[in-house]
Design an enzyme around this catalytic site. Structure first.
Site, PDB file in Angstrom:
ATOM      1  N   TYR A   1       6.974  -9.579   7.136  1.00 17.38           N
ATOM      2  CA  TYR A   1       6.659  -7.956   7.269  1.00 17.38           C
ATOM      3  C   TYR A   1       7.354  -7.777   8.541  1.00 17.38           C
ATOM      4  O   TYR A   1       7.423  -8.369   9.480  1.00 17.38           O
ATOM      5  CB  TYR A   1       5.263  -7.617   7.262  1.00 17.38           C
ATOM      6  CG  TYR A   1       4.615  -7.700   5.928  1.00 17.38           C
ATOM      7  CD1 TYR A   1       4.682  -6.596   4.907  1.00 17.38           C
ATOM      8  CD2 TYR A   1       3.985  -8.763   5.399  1.00 17.38           C
ATOM      9  CE1 TYR A   1       4.174  -6.593   3.792  1.00 17.38           C
ATOM     10  CE2 TYR A   1       3.387  -8.686   4.035  1.00 17.38           C
ATOM     11  CZ  TYR A   1       3.575  -7.523   3.169  1.00 17.38           C
ATOM     12  OH  TYR A   1       3.008  -7.719   2.135  1.00 17.38           O
TER      13      TYR A   1
ATOM     14  N   ASP B   1       0.934  -1.282  -0.011  1.00 18.86           N
ATOM     15  CA  ASP B   1       0.172  -0.123  -0.002  1.00 18.86           C
ATOM     16  C   ASP B   1       0.872   1.336  -0.049  1.00 18.86           C
ATOM     17  O   ASP B   1       2.079   1.113   0.102  1.00 18.86           O
ATOM     18  CB  ASP B   1      -0.851   0.111   1.142  1.00 18.86           C
ATOM     19  CG  ASP B   1      -2.009  -1.122   1.021  1.00 18.86           C
ATOM     20  OD1 ASP B   1      -2.481  -1.442   0.230  1.00 18.86           O
ATOM     21  OD2 ASP B   1      -2.507  -1.483   2.237  1.00 18.86           O
TER      22      ASP B   1
END
Length: 261
Positions: A111, A53
């Protein structure tokens, strides 16, 4: 002529882009990469291991594409780096197997999310800095309790329907498997690193999970909230951690799939 498969390893600073996916009139990783590949005769679609994103950075993103050209891997890497902004770097290139797909062939993704109160200046651009009046109005500057953050996120480990933690309307299927969570406290700074490993993630899933866990770590919510929302399949309506604190750290494939150069 036979089409050949290629893969690129990328690193990028998410602050310079409005996400990976192309958006008209906005700077994106996909648009920059396509512009760099076009002069090489590559005009087909790109596959990406993880669609990051806006604001989200990457240390090891993987992009795949096919071409009828026999491309020299070193020349390909140099050409991409010469034509893209400094905020985007091609680390390596590889010839891929015929059925390789950057997303579908991946076995796992990692992540890392950084939270500081405040973080060291060198890390501040890629860290969620507390206090944050937008997220936690009136909260004094302090670091979340690492043990509470860890306890909260432990409920997400395993295979679950993460419908409630996804961005509404973005996914057809919402069952994902989180294989591991680490919460690491820095020894010389008020800084936490939240590491999440999984086979795949929904859009906004990591940021919503981290937002839940940080709120619990600050004493603003129960450590059982993730468990309860997963059980009831209810949508999370709390704080979403900002994108700039999140980095795609690595993508893994079966051994021998790609030989990077």
């Amino acid at each position: 002529m036979e089409r050949r498969r290629y893969a690129l390893r990328l690193a990028y600073d998410g602050r310079a882009f409005r996400g990976f996916q192309r958006q008209p009139g906005l700077p994106t990783v996909q648009a920059a990469l396509e512009a760099a590949l076009r002069p090489l005769g590559v005009g087909g679609p790109l596959q990406v291991a993880a669609r990051t994103d806006a604001g989200v950075s990457a240390l090891d993103q993987v992009v795949g594409f096919s071409a009828r050209l026999d491309l020299d891997l070193e020349a390909l890497r140099h050409a991409v780096n010469a034509a893209t902004p400094d905020s985007l770097l091609c680390l390596a290139a590889a010839r891929a197997p015929p059925h390789f797909h950057a997303r579908a062939s991946a076995q796992g993704r990692r992540y890392v999310y950084l939270v500081g109160a405040p973080p060291p200046p060198v890390l501040a651009p890629w860290c969620w800095t507390l206090p944050d009046e937008r997220a936690f109005p009136g909260l004094a500057c302090r670091l979340p309790d690492a043990s509470l953050v860890r306890e909260t996120l432990a409920h997400a480990i395993g295979e679950h329907d993460f419908f409630g933690f996804a961005r509404p309307g973005d996914q057809r299927g919402s069952v994902r498997t989180l294989t591991g969570v680490e919460v690491i406290s820095a020894t010389d700074a008020p800084l936490l690193a939240v590491v999440l490993d999984g086979r795949g993630f929904l859009r906004a899933m990591v940021r919503n999970l981290v937002g839940t866990a940080v709120a619990a770590g600050l004493g603003l919510g129960p450590t059982t909230l993730i468990r309860d929302l997963l059980a009831r399949r209810e949508r999370y309506r709390g704080v979403r951690a900002p994108g700039w604190g999140l980095t795609l750290a690595s993508v893994s494939y079966p051994p021998g799939t790609l030989e990077w150069r």
